[in-house]
Design a protein around this motif. Structure first.
Motif, mmCIF file in Angstrom:
data_model
loop_
_atom_site.group_PDB
_atom_site.id
_atom_site.type_symbol
_atom_site.label_atom_id
_atom_site.label_comp_id
_atom_site.label_asym_id
_atom_site.label_seq_id
_atom_site.Cartn_x
_atom_site.Cartn_y
_atom_site.Cartn_z
ATOM 1 N N ALA A 28 0.497 -1.274 0.092
ATOM 2 C CA ALA A 28 0.277 0.414 -0.547
ATOM 3 C C ALA A 28 0.926 1.434 0.038
ATOM 4 C CB ALA A 28 -0.466 -0.271 1.608
ATOM 5 N N ILE A 29 1.830 1.377 0.325
ATOM 6 C CA ILE A 29 2.498 2.553 0.776
ATOM 7 C C ILE A 29 3.736 2.594 -0.232
ATOM 8 C CG2 ILE A 29 5.163 3.406 2.262
ATOM 9 C CD1 ILE A 29 3.828 2.222 4.823
ATOM 10 N N MET A 30 3.311 1.329 -1.188
ATOM 11 C CA MET A 30 4.624 1.259 -2.408
ATOM 12 C C MET A 30 3.908 2.483 -3.522
ATOM 13 S SD MET A 30 6.540 -1.367 -4.470
ATOM 14 C CE MET A 30 4.631 -2.250 -5.103
ATOM 15 N N LYS A 31 2.386 1.692 -3.685
ATOM 16 C CA LYS A 31 2.443 1.926 -4.311
ATOM 17 C C LYS A 31 1.317 3.848 -4.400
ATOM 18 C CE LYS A 31 -1.136 -2.329 -5.834
ATOM 19 N NZ LYS A 31 -2.326 -2.361 -5.729
ATOM 20 N N GLU A 32 1.194 4.299 -2.914
ATOM 21 C CA GLU A 32 1.170 5.465 -3.037
ATOM 22 C C GLU A 32 1.998 6.552 -3.064
ATOM 23 O OE1 GLU A 32 -0.172 5.866 1.344
ATOM 24 O OE2 GLU A 32 -1.548 4.747 1.278
ATOM 25 N N ASP A 33 3.482 6.115 -2.631
ATOM 26 C CA ASP A 33 4.685 6.512 -3.315
ATOM 27 C C ASP A 33 4.816 6.887 -5.126
ATOM 28 O OD1 ASP A 33 4.815 6.944 -0.684
ATOM 29 O OD2 ASP A 33 6.841 5.130 -0.306
ATOM 30 N N MET A 34 4.998 6.030 -5.144
ATOM 31 C CA MET A 34 4.351 5.429 -7.362
ATOM 32 C C MET A 34 3.534 6.414 -7.501
ATOM 33 S SD MET A 34 5.335 1.251 -7.405
ATOM 34 C CE MET A 34 5.344 1.848 -9.286
ATOM 35 N N LYS A 35 2.186 5.823 -7.115
ATOM 36 C CA LYS A 35 1.117 7.216 -7.678
ATOM 37 C C LYS A 35 1.791 8.769 -7.089
ATOM 38 C CE LYS A 35 -3.626 8.175 -7.425
ATOM 39 N NZ LYS A 35 -5.303 7.474 -6.686
ATOM 40 N N ARG A 36 2.258 9.078 -5.748
ATOM 41 C CA ARG A 36 2.823 10.419 -5.887
ATOM 42 C C ARG A 36 3.914 10.882 -6.560
ATOM 43 N NH1 ARG A 36 2.058 10.250 -0.995
ATOM 44 N NH2 ARG A 36 3.729 9.075 -0.227
ATOM 45 N N GLU A 37 4.635 9.667 -7.313
ATOM 46 C CA GLU A 37 5.317 10.162 -8.481
ATOM 47 C C GLU A 37 5.032 10.519 -9.213
ATOM 48 O OE1 GLU A 37 9.044 11.257 -9.178
ATOM 49 O OE2 GLU A 37 8.338 11.367 -7.193
ATOM 50 N N GLU A 38 4.515 9.894 -9.655
ATOM 51 C CA GLU A 38 3.184 9.902 -11.668
ATOM 52 C C GLU A 38 2.754 11.171 -11.320
ATOM 53 O OE1 GLU A 38 0.569 6.987 -14.252
ATOM 54 O OE2 GLU A 38 0.499 6.514 -12.333
ATOM 55 N N GLU A 39 2.043 11.460 -10.338
ATOM 56 C CA GLU A 39 1.192 12.636 -10.528
ATOM 57 C C GLU A 39 2.330 13.911 -10.318
ATOM 58 O OE1 GLU A 39 -0.910 14.994 -10.395
ATOM 59 O OE2 GLU A 39 -1.710 13.239 -10.569
ATOM 60 N N LYS A 40 3.707 13.815 -10.167
ATOM 61 C CA LYS A 40 5.061 14.892 -9.880
ATOM 62 C C LYS A 40 5.735 15.116 -11.047
ATOM 63 C CE LYS A 40 9.070 14.635 -8.308
ATOM 64 N NZ LYS A 40 10.588 14.409 -7.406
#
Length: 142
Positions: free
Chosen positions: A33-45
């Motif tokens: 879950a944390i990995m997915k959140e971090d990846m989603k945040r990076e993708e959005e950035k």
């Protein structure tokens, strides 16, 4: 050994292997879950940066491919520490899973670029280790 067991004799997942994979997944659900959140945040950035620059790279094929490569690289940088941590916690090499097993384990459609980044980084580290052991100093080892 575990990965061979997970796939059975014909390389096809067995009912027991599916249960084992599910059990392993439950042990690292929080990491996932944390990995997915971090990846989603990076993708959005990255998407936001592209919007700020304009969408000119969508017309230019080379710029588009470079942007895609950059995004894959950045996403890999975010995911790799999580994947290594999960592998250590489970005491198995998650990078030995097949593409379908990755999809099932992480509930993500395409993570092949992350696996390739890991393989590339590992190869670079092995080259560096060899150079250090051989006490070789040249352009390649620097």
């Amino acid at each position: 050994l575990l990965m061979g067991f997970l796939r059975g004799k014909a390389g096809v997942p067995t009912p027991a292997s599916i249960r084992i994979l599910s059990t392993l997944k439950k042990k690292v659900e929080r990491h996932i879950a944390i990995m997915k959140e971090d990846m989603k945040r990076e993708e959005e950035k990255i998407r936001q940066e592209r919007q700020e620059r304009g969408k000119s790279d969508e017309v230019n094929g080379a710029a588009y491919l470079l942007a895609l490569s950059k995004m894959n690289s950045e996403m890999s940088k975010v995911a790799l520490p999580h994947l290594i941590s999960m592998s250590n916690e489970l005491e198995i090499d998650l990078f030995k899973l097949t593409g379908d097993e990755w999809k099932s384990f992480f509930d993500m459609s395409d993570m092949s670029y992350i696996k390739q980044s890991y393989v590339d980084a590992l190869a670079r580290l092995e080259t560096c280790e060899h150079m250090i052991n051989e006490r070789k100093i040249d352009d390649e080892s620097l």
